[in-house]
Design a protein around this motif. Structure first.
Motif, PDB file in Angstrom:
ATOM      1  N   ARG A 140      -6.420  16.727   0.718  1.00 39.47           N
ATOM      2  CA  ARG A 140      -4.837  16.897   1.107  1.00 39.47           C
ATOM      3  C   ARG A 140      -4.452  15.329   0.473  1.00 39.47           C
ATOM      4  O   ARG A 140      -3.428  15.164   0.888  1.00 39.47           O
ATOM      5  N   ASP A 141      -5.300  14.569  -0.435  1.00 38.86           N
ATOM      6  CA  ASP A 141      -4.566  13.614  -0.873  1.00 38.86           C
ATOM      7  C   ASP A 141      -4.406  12.358   0.266  1.00 38.86           C
ATOM      8  O   ASP A 141      -3.367  12.088   0.078  1.00 38.86           O
ATOM      9  N   LEU A 142      -5.052  12.592   1.156  1.00 40.46           N
ATOM     10  CA  LEU A 142      -4.716  11.529   2.413  1.00 40.46           C
ATOM     11  C   LEU A 142      -5.782  10.343   2.267  1.00 40.46           C
ATOM     12  O   LEU A 142      -6.997  10.395   2.117  1.00 40.46           O
ATOM     13  N   LEU A 143      -4.995   9.337   2.261  1.00 42.68           N
ATOM     14  CA  LEU A 143      -5.664   8.075   2.505  1.00 42.68           C
ATOM     15  C   LEU A 143      -5.537   7.446   4.013  1.00 42.68           C
ATOM     16  O   LEU A 143      -4.353   7.448   4.374  1.00 42.68           O
ATOM     17  N   VAL A 144      -6.757   7.122   4.610  1.00 42.50           N
ATOM     18  CA  VAL A 144      -6.798   6.894   5.904  1.00 42.50           C
ATOM     19  C   VAL A 144      -6.902   5.246   5.730  1.00 42.50           C
ATOM     20  O   VAL A 144      -7.974   4.723   5.069  1.00 42.50           O
ATOM     21  N   HIS A 145      -6.043   4.603   6.349  1.00 43.50           N
ATOM     22  CA  HIS A 145      -5.683   3.062   6.423  1.00 43.50           C
ATOM     23  C   HIS A 145      -5.536   2.328   7.786  1.00 43.50           C
ATOM     24  O   HIS A 145      -4.842   2.721   8.354  1.00 43.50           O
ATOM     25  N   GLU A 146      -6.683   1.757   8.244  1.00 43.37           N
ATOM     26  CA  GLU A 146      -6.640   1.031   9.490  1.00 43.37           C
ATOM     27  C   GLU A 146      -5.914  -0.539   9.471  1.00 43.37           C
ATOM     28  O   GLU A 146      -5.994  -1.045   8.269  1.00 43.37           O
TER      29      GLU A 146
ATOM     30  N   VAL B  66       0.140   6.820  12.229  1.00 45.52           N
ATOM     31  CA  VAL B  66       1.409   7.257  11.797  1.00 45.52           C
ATOM     32  C   VAL B  66       1.069   8.090  10.366  1.00 45.52           C
ATOM     33  O   VAL B  66       0.358   7.402   9.413  1.00 45.52           O
ATOM     34  N   LEU B  67       1.347   9.436  10.072  1.00 46.47           N
ATOM     35  CA  LEU B  67       1.328  10.158   8.871  1.00 46.47           C
ATOM     36  C   LEU B  67       2.549   9.809   8.031  1.00 46.47           C
ATOM     37  O   LEU B  67       3.558  10.027   8.575  1.00 46.47           O
ATOM     38  N   ILE B  68       2.207   9.248   7.030  1.00 42.94           N
ATOM     39  CA  ILE B  68       3.247   9.015   5.877  1.00 42.94           C
ATOM     40  C   ILE B  68       2.926  10.003   4.886  1.00 42.94           C
ATOM     41  O   ILE B  68       2.020  10.047   4.232  1.00 42.94           O
ATOM     42  N   GLY B  69       4.172  10.546   4.579  1.00 43.44           N
ATOM     43  CA  GLY B  69       4.135  11.821   3.545  1.00 43.44           C
ATOM     44  C   GLY B  69       4.191  11.200   1.849  1.00 43.44           C
ATOM     45  O   GLY B  69       4.408   9.874   2.010  1.00 43.44           O
ATOM     46  N   LYS B  70       3.969  11.961   0.973  1.00 42.52           N
ATOM     47  CA  LYS B  70       3.976  11.230  -0.118  1.00 42.52           C
ATOM     48  C   LYS B  70       5.157  10.889  -0.532  1.00 42.52           C
ATOM     49  O   LYS B  70       5.330   9.792  -1.507  1.00 42.52           O
TER      50      LYS B  70
ATOM     51  N   LEU C  77       0.876  -1.205   0.093  1.00 38.86           N
ATOM     52  CA  LEU C  77      -0.028   0.011  -0.052  1.00 38.86           C
ATOM     53  C   LEU C  77       1.078   1.326  -0.044  1.00 38.86           C
ATOM     54  O   LEU C  77       0.655   2.236  -0.767  1.00 38.86           O
ATOM     55  N   LEU C  78       1.883   1.398   0.926  1.00 35.16           N
ATOM     56  CA  LEU C  78       2.671   2.556   0.954  1.00 35.16           C
ATOM     57  C   LEU C  78       3.640   2.641  -0.378  1.00 35.16           C
ATOM     58  O   LEU C  78       3.846   3.728  -0.992  1.00 35.16           O
ATOM     59  N   LYS C  79       4.004   1.573  -1.081  1.00 40.02           N
ATOM     60  CA  LYS C  79       4.740   1.707  -2.041  1.00 40.02           C
ATOM     61  C   LYS C  79       3.623   2.094  -3.235  1.00 40.02           C
ATOM     62  O   LYS C  79       4.410   3.035  -4.086  1.00 40.02           O
ATOM     63  N   ALA C  80       2.528   1.507  -3.368  1.00 36.41           N
ATOM     64  CA  ALA C  80       1.450   2.170  -4.455  1.00 36.41           C
ATOM     65  C   ALA C  80       1.117   3.656  -4.183  1.00 36.41           C
ATOM     66  O   ALA C  80       0.777   4.385  -5.195  1.00 36.41           O
ATOM     67  N   SER C  81       1.260   3.973  -2.971  1.00 39.27           N
ATOM     68  CA  SER C  81       0.756   5.428  -2.583  1.00 39.27           C
ATOM     69  C   SER C  81       1.953   6.518  -2.837  1.00 39.27           C
ATOM     70  O   SER C  81       1.749   7.712  -2.843  1.00 39.27           O
ATOM     71  N   ARG C  82       3.257   6.074  -2.783  1.00 37.53           N
ATOM     72  CA  ARG C  82       4.042   6.757  -2.744  1.00 37.53           C
ATOM     73  C   ARG C  82       4.178   7.860  -3.980  1.00 37.53           C
ATOM     74  O   ARG C  82       3.946   7.556  -5.124  1.00 37.53           O
ATOM     75  N   TRP C  83       4.193   9.271  -3.783  1.00 36.13           N
ATOM     76  CA  TRP C  83       4.320  10.161  -4.885  1.00 36.13           C
ATOM     77  C   TRP C  83       2.803  10.359  -5.445  1.00 36.13           C
ATOM     78  O   TRP C  83       2.730  11.426  -5.974  1.00 36.13           O
ATOM     79  N   GLN C  84       2.116   9.608  -4.775  1.00 32.11           N
ATOM     80  CA  GLN C  84       0.460   9.933  -5.240  1.00 32.11           C
ATOM     81  C   GLN C  84      -0.362  10.362  -4.006  1.00 32.11           C
ATOM     82  O   GLN C  84      -1.396  11.154  -4.307  1.00 32.11           O
TER      83      GLN C  84
ATOM     84  N   MET D  51       5.496  19.979  -0.261  1.00 31.65           N
ATOM     85  CA  MET D  51       4.783  19.635  -1.418  1.00 31.65           C
ATOM     86  C   MET D  51       3.273  20.008  -1.212  1.00 31.65           C
ATOM     87  O   MET D  51       2.678  20.207  -2.385  1.00 31.65           O
ATOM     88  N   ARG D  52       2.616  19.974  -0.016  1.00 39.65           N
ATOM     89  CA  ARG D  52       1.328  20.473   0.280  1.00 39.65           C
ATOM     90  C   ARG D  52       1.490  22.186  -0.080  1.00 39.65           C
ATOM     91  O   ARG D  52       0.293  22.620  -0.788  1.00 39.65           O
ATOM     92  N   GLN D  53       2.358  22.523   0.250  1.00 39.09           N
ATOM     93  CA  GLN D  53       2.420  24.449  -0.012  1.00 39.09           C
ATOM     94  C   GLN D  53       2.332  24.496  -1.546  1.00 39.09           C
ATOM     95  O   GLN D  53       1.641  25.409  -2.241  1.00 39.09           O
ATOM     96  N   GLN D  54       3.196  23.587  -2.252  1.00 36.16           N
ATOM     97  CA  GLN D  54       3.142  23.618  -3.843  1.00 36.16           C
ATOM     98  C   GLN D  54       1.776  23.374  -4.294  1.00 36.16           C
ATOM     99  O   GLN D  54       1.409  24.000  -5.147  1.00 36.16           O
TER     100      GLN D  54
END
Length: 151
Positions: free
Chosen positions: A76-82, A110-114, A36-43, A140-143
């Motif tokens: 904020r492109d935030l995916l919440v995953h339990e 745990v908040l994981i950034g892009k 999941l984290l790998k697929a979400s990276r930069w997305q 990245m969010r500022q951008q």
């Protein structure tokens, strides 16, 4: 033989597509945490809500806090995953405990950034406002916010 009009095909398609989408999301949710984290990276940014069980009181409180903020989470492109710690593979348990420093017996958010890095770690429920203040100062969010203003 009767032909179905194009309009009816669109109606039928709109009924079928959501169920396909829901199934696809369910499959993704059941994949490993590392996948999941790998697929979400930069997305997407990912908020992992780790708890020993689905009925953990702290997890339930965190759900309540986040429920009214769904639109802001999406903005904020935030995916919440339990993540239920008792139902993980040994590889995921090792990753969570060693890399992300999650205690298996307690709730941890745990908040994981892009970029894939851990940006924040909490052992108590975090309010949406506090979470958004952490995200909104990220470069990245500022951008993203500057680009949204230009459009």
């Amino acid at each position: 033989m009767r032909f179905i009009s194009f309009r009816w095909l669109l109606v039928l398609g709109s009924l079928v597509l959501p169920s396909i989408t829901v199934r696809a999301q369910a499959t993704t949710v059941k994949s490993s945490v590392t996948a999941l984290l790998k697929a979400s990276r930069w997305q997407k940014r990912v908020l992992l809500l780790c708890a020993p069980t689905a009925t953990d009181a702290t997890l339930l409180r965190q759900r309540q806090l986040l429920a009214p903020a769904r639109a802001d989470l999406a903005a904020r492109d935030l995916l919440v995953h339990e993540v239920l710690l008792t139902q993980l593979s040994s590889a995921d348990k090792k990753y969570l405990t060693e890399t992300l420093r999650v205690a298996p017996a307690n709730f941890t958010a745990v908040l994981i950034g892009k970029d894939g890095g851990a940006k924040r770690r909490e052992t108590e429920p975090v309010t949406p406002a506090s979470l958004f203040s952490t995200i909104d100062v990220m470069p990245m969010r500022q951008q993203e916010m500057r680009q949204a203003k230009q459009q």
